[in-house]
Scaffold this active site. Structure first.
Site, PDB file in Angstrom:
ATOM      1  N   GLU A 173       0.832  -1.217   0.000  1.00 19.14           N
ATOM      2  CA  GLU A 173       0.000   0.000   0.000  1.00 19.14           C
ATOM      3  C   GLU A 173       0.863   1.263   0.000  1.00 19.14           C
ATOM      4  O   GLU A 173       0.624   2.202   0.765  1.00 19.14           O
ATOM      5  CB  GLU A 173      -0.938   0.016   1.214  1.00 19.14           C
ATOM      6  CG  GLU A 173      -1.905  -1.141   1.239  1.00 19.14           C
ATOM      7  CD  GLU A 173      -2.932  -1.057   2.360  1.00 19.14           C
ATOM      8  OE1 GLU A 173      -2.819  -0.168   3.224  1.00 19.14           O
ATOM      9  OE2 GLU A 173      -3.858  -1.888   2.369  1.00 19.14           O
ATOM     10  N   GLU A 195      -4.457  -8.797   0.997  1.00 23.58           N
ATOM     11  CA  GLU A 195      -5.088  -8.538   2.295  1.00 23.58           C
ATOM     12  C   GLU A 195      -6.593  -8.598   2.079  1.00 23.58           C
ATOM     13  O   GLU A 195      -7.127  -7.863   1.240  1.00 23.58           O
ATOM     14  CB  GLU A 195      -4.704  -7.172   2.867  1.00 23.58           C
ATOM     15  CG  GLU A 195      -3.330  -7.166   3.491  1.00 23.58           C
ATOM     16  CD  GLU A 195      -2.964  -5.843   4.150  1.00 23.58           C
ATOM     17  OE1 GLU A 195      -3.845  -5.177   4.731  1.00 23.58           O
ATOM     18  OE2 GLU A 195      -1.770  -5.476   4.059  1.00 23.58           O
TER      19      GLU A 195
HETATM   20  C1  GAL Z   1      -4.006  -2.428   5.659  1.00 22.50           C
HETATM   21  C2  GAL Z   1      -2.511  -2.438   5.923  1.00 22.50           C
HETATM   22  C3  GAL Z   1      -2.151  -3.365   7.061  1.00 22.50           C
HETATM   23  C4  GAL Z   1      -3.053  -3.103   8.215  1.00 22.50           C
HETATM   24  C5  GAL Z   1      -4.472  -3.345   7.794  1.00 22.50           C
HETATM   25  C6  GAL Z   1      -5.474  -3.249   8.918  1.00 22.50           C
HETATM   26  O1  GAL Z   1      -4.381  -1.317   4.960  1.00 22.50           O
HETATM   27  O2  GAL Z   1      -1.813  -2.835   4.783  1.00 22.50           O
HETATM   28  O3  GAL Z   1      -0.815  -3.149   7.431  1.00 22.50           O
HETATM   29  O4  GAL Z   1      -2.844  -1.805   8.653  1.00 22.50           O
HETATM   30  O5  GAL Z   1      -4.780  -2.398   6.807  1.00 22.50           O
HETATM   31  O6  GAL Z   1      -5.595  -1.993   9.442  1.00 22.50           O
END
Ligand code: GAL
Length: 910
Positions: A507, A600
């Site tokens: 990200e 994710e």
């Molecule tokens: C994503 C990020 C993770 C974690 C997750 C939950 O955007 O890549 O590192 O922060 O959100 O908050």
């Protein structure tokens, strides 16, 4: 012949002497105990020696800059007018990982001006704390509570900040004269700078990478030598808990001046089949001596026995011998190939087995061995297919993955092999087969475990590049260090068969900067390809869209949350922020040749055992104080329907993936809860994202994922618990997770309806059940046949404590741990899942309590405490044996009005 580990002490010495490869056992139930550290300690005394120097350090920490030095200027240090910047002495440590000689850094000819007392020989560190490594200075707490604290929820409310000094003496032996001696640090958090005998040697700022320094020029022969290491951990440097200090293993490696370079071997495979495979080997040899030398390079290949993790004695292949003429100061590589017959392939269980091999490379000079170096590797094919997903050895392997941060809960960031192994064991039981190393290089031993246990890994290095996420993040050193950090990371990890892809960004802000961001992505990707062409690479996107320049650079399309859509369900409509419709389809259309996966997914939230009412009728809902959240208690409902604003429940993610069958699978955010990032309650200490809580207890969600990832497992799981004295007559929904396709719920023997799972639904829900005490029973069916049942009862009062350990015996090696679960039972022996009694722990025999936890993100009692409240009827005690002492360790748990619980764990001498 296979060497069987019948007696662990004997095997240890044999392993060290003969450089036999020993990999930690993945099975907690294995009767054989092995040392966590054997795997990386090796080699014959006459050639290469790798010695652990984890023990016997002195440590001191200051919250403020104590010595007027720093790696570089930084906004939080601006008040130090006389600060001396030591960066010019540190940068040359990167030179081996910078391709262009023109860009190599030259060490200043003079030493720094500042006389650094803490690094000096005469300084008396007798008052400093005695510690052993791996060491995380912050994990003992106490936790910061309230506002205006130096470290807030994001970084875990633990005292990670400040400057830490570590000092240790060691001597070199007369027979070491003429050798090269390297200090190897597997990771130090962060801005590590190293002095030997008062002289600055070098360092490495990025806290997650491994590095080595040549300390030979600064040694005092045959005398006490003083190592002093300074670590500086700024606040606001991370979005999660980074830990503080020398949190990984540290080694001294002694080699002949002519030796194989650090991470100097690379084995790749081609023309792979079960019949045979071609192996290509590169060996990089450096002559740091003053004489020219002719070196013969000999490499033999051995199988590693799958069960024992030991090298099989008979070689199965050898590479053609090669000769290198090395002038003094020269480094050269050989490239050679061989063929292995009857290959045993590496692949993920249960359909495949993670077979491994080891190549043992010997260097000869004038007929004597001058170096021996082991490279473990696996033979497997990888294909990244846009429709069929990841194929390993031609078999499609759906990514049933999770993201994992580096901390180990109550043990903090200090690496411990058994704790890491336990994390993976609980994940494996879940049906998880893949790990994304979020968002930084892991401890090297974790990759040995993923190799050995057959997990598929996406190895990731950066959370940010030039664009900032936190004021003191990696952007401060990106310009000088992105190349050396990337190359070091790749060279260290490239022989691991478990790694199937690289990620060089998560990200990153450069998604937003159009062509400029894409150009930087291209630079990193091209650097990466110079080190490894056998695996694809990617950077995860939560923002970039198919028509932007960023994704075109990536080999794989790895989407964070965008695949299933962000804020894209009825319950999310009122929210502010970017709303993204589902992206799987549009990316697939725009890049029909690329594999698409979710790097994710979910970011759903829950506190184990907490159920809040009313329950949303939706399949996915953002948590608010009105629905799913309890701000005062800092708890999120475990109906497993609630998410962060940008997230989606598991049910929603599954539906979206099933509607887009080309998607190769997902990495859930997150596998385990972790320290820091306690969304949505930043006054808490640890996350709510995990499928498994911080102590290792399974949330209800565990069974939802298990029902999908292990569809053959006859399992049914009911939620919530059934102790609701205040809800008699009130609607109290009951949900069940199972791979079954039909389920019937009974409350006190009365059917509440037989349900069929509709397409794109993943749970059974009886949302209109009216609470009455008694027994809930679910009976499930698959294809019309009985499948699995589950029962939940209203329990009596908490009556007694019951302890169970993950293993009956542990090694007294200074590292091994027993994880003891404490349950509170009623008079009938049922777990009382509402109990929160205060429990006190005591221990007798040759062991100590390292930490306790209960998995509640809002429990602010420091981890070393021997008193802790149960949470949801459970708590955890982590015990370590006193080094070298055999015997019986007895742990007792007691609480007011409760019968004591007791357990004995054996401690075996190492
Ligand atoms: C994503 C990020 C993770 C974690 C997750 C939950 O955007 O890549 O590192 O922060 O959100 O908050």
């Amino acid at each position: 012949m296979i060497l069987r580990p019948t007696a662990c002490h004997f095997m240890h010495y044999l392993a060290v002497l003969l450089s036999i490869v020993l990999i930690p056992t993945p099975s907690a139930s294995s009767p054989t105990l092995k040392s966590p550290n054997i795997r990386r300690a090796s080699s014959s005394a006459s050639t290469r020696q790798r010695i652990s120097i984890n023990e016997g350090w002195r440590f001191w920490r200051s919250e403020q800059n104590p010595d007027n030095i720093a790696y570089d200027t930084r906004s939080d240090l601006s008040s130090h007018e006389s600060l001396e910047v030591l960066k010019p002495w540190i940068l040359p440590s990167a030179n081996d990982f910078i391709a262009s000689p023109a860009k190599h850094h030259v060490r200043p000819s003079d030493p720094p001006h500042t006389n650094v007392t803490y690094a000096s020989l005469p300084f008396d560190d007798g008052e400093w704390e005695r510690i052993d490594l791996p060491h995380d200075w912050a994990v003992q707490g106490p936790f910061y509570r309230g506002d205006n604290v130096p470290v807030t929820g994001g970084m875990g409310r633990l005292p990670v900040h400040g400057v830490g000094w570590y000092r240790r003496r060691f001597s070199v032996r007369p027979e070491d004269a003429g050798k090269k001696i390297y200090l190897e640090i597997d990771g130090a958090m962060s801005y590590a700078m190293v002095w030997l005998n008062g002289e600055i040697v070098g360092g490495w700022p990025f806290g997650y990478n491994s590095f080595q320094l040549d300390i030979t020029p600064y040694l005092i022969a045959e005398d006490d030598n003083l190592l002093a290491i300074r670590v500086d951990n700024p606040t606001q440097s991370s979005r999660w808990y980074p830990g503080g200090g020398m949190y990984r293993n540290v080694w001294l490696t002694k080699v002949n001046p002519t030796h194989i370079s650090q991470w100097g071997t690379f084995i790749t495979t081609r023309e792979v089949s079960a019949g045979s495979a071609t192996l290509d080997l590169t060996v990089r040899v450096e002559n740091k001596g003053e004489e020219n030398c002719e070196v013969e390079v000999v490499t033999n290949v051995y199988e590693i026995d799958l069960d024992s993790g030991l090298k099989v004695e008979e070689k199965i292949a050898e590479f053609p011998r090669s000769t290198l003429d090395l002038e003094a100061g020269q480094t050269k590589s050989i490239n050679t190939s061989t063929t292995v017959q009857n290959c045993l392939l590496w692949g993920p269980p249960p359909s495949q087995q993670p077979h491994m091999y080891v190549a043992i490379t010997r260097l000869f000079c004038n007929n004597s061995t001058i170096d021996t170096y082991s490279t473990t590797f696996g033979i497997r094919t990888l294909e990244f297919h846009p429709m069929d997903g990841l194929l390993i050895n031609n078999e499609p392997i759906r990514l049933q993955g999770v993201n994992q941060h580096h901390d180990l809960g109550a043990l903090g960031a200090a690496f411990n092999l058994r704790a890491a192994q336990r994390q993976l064991e609980i994940l494996r039981d879940l049906g998880c087969n893949a790990i994304r190393m979020a968002h930084n290089p892991p401890a090297p031993e974790l990759l040995d475990l993923t190799d050995r246990m057959g997990f598929v890994v996406v190895d990731e290095i950066f959370d940010n590049w030039e664009r900032e996420k936190t004021p003191n993040g990696f952007q401060l050193i990106f310009a000088d260090w992105h190349e050396p950090d990337l190359r070091a990371f790749l060279r260290r990890d490239r022989n691991h068969p478990s790694i199937v892809a690289w990620s060089y960004g998560n990200e990153v802000g450069e998604q937003y900067t159009d062509e400029a961001g894409a150009a930087l992505a291209r630079t990193l990707r091209d650097l990466l390809r110079e080190e490894d062409t056998t695996r694809p690479s990617t950077a995860s996107m939560n923002y970039a869209k198919p028509d932007m320049p960023f994704p075109a650079v990536l080999d794989l399309i790895s989407l964070n949350y965008q695949g299933e859509g962000i804020r894209d369900a009825p319950a999310y409509e009122h929210l502010e922020g970017i709303k993204t419709p589902p992206q799987y389809g549009v990316f697939h259309e725009a890049f029909p040749e690329k594999l698409v996966f979710s790097s994710e997914s979910a970011a759903s939230l829950s506190t184990r055992g907490t159920y809040l009412f009313p329950v949303t009728p939706e399949i996915s809902s953002p948590v608010t104080d009105e629905t799913g959240g309890d701000e005062r208690g800092r708890r999120v409902s475990a109906y497993e329907l609630y998410t962060s604003d940008f997230g989606a429940s598991p049910d929603k993610v599954f539906g979206s993936q099933d509607r887009h069958p080309f998607v190769a699978g997902e990495f859930v955010w997150s596998g385990w809860d972790y320290l820091g990032e306690p969304t949505p309650y930043y006054s808490a200490r640890s996350s709510y994202f995990g499928i498994i809580d911080l102590a290792g207890f399974k949330k209800d969600r565990y069974y939802l994922y298990q029902s999908r990832w292990r569809p053959d497992l006859k399992m049914a799981h009911i939620l919530p618990h059934w102790n609701w004295p205040d809800r008699v007559g009130e609607v109290t929904p009951v949900h069940a997770f199972s791979a079954a396709d039909e389920a019937e719920l009974f409350l006190n023997g009365v059917s509440k309806g037989r349900l069929q799972k509709e397409e794109f639904t993943y749970r059974f829900r009886w949302d209109e059940v009216t609470y009455e005490p008694g027994e809930l029973h679910v009976v499930t069916y698959k294809d019309g046949e009985p499948w699995a049942n589950d029962t939940v009862r209203t329990t009596g009062e908490a009556a007694k404590l019951h302890l169970t350990a993950d293993r009956t015996a542990i090694l007294a090696d200074g590292y091994d741990l027993a994880f003891i679960a404490v349950e509170v039972l009623d008079g009938e022996g049922e777990l009382v899942r509402t109990a929160d009694n205060a429990v006190t722990f005591s221990i007798s025999g040759p062991g100590g309590i390292v930490a306790t936890d209960n998995g509640d993100p809002a429990d602010m009692v420091a981890f070393p405490s021997k008193e802790r409240k149960l949470f949801g009827g459970l708590s955890l005690v982590i015990v370590k044996a006193r080094k070298g002492e055999a015997g019986e360790i007895k742990v007792t748990a007691s609480g007011d009005g409760l019968e004591d619980g007791e357990i004995t764990v054996g401690s075996q001498r190492y």
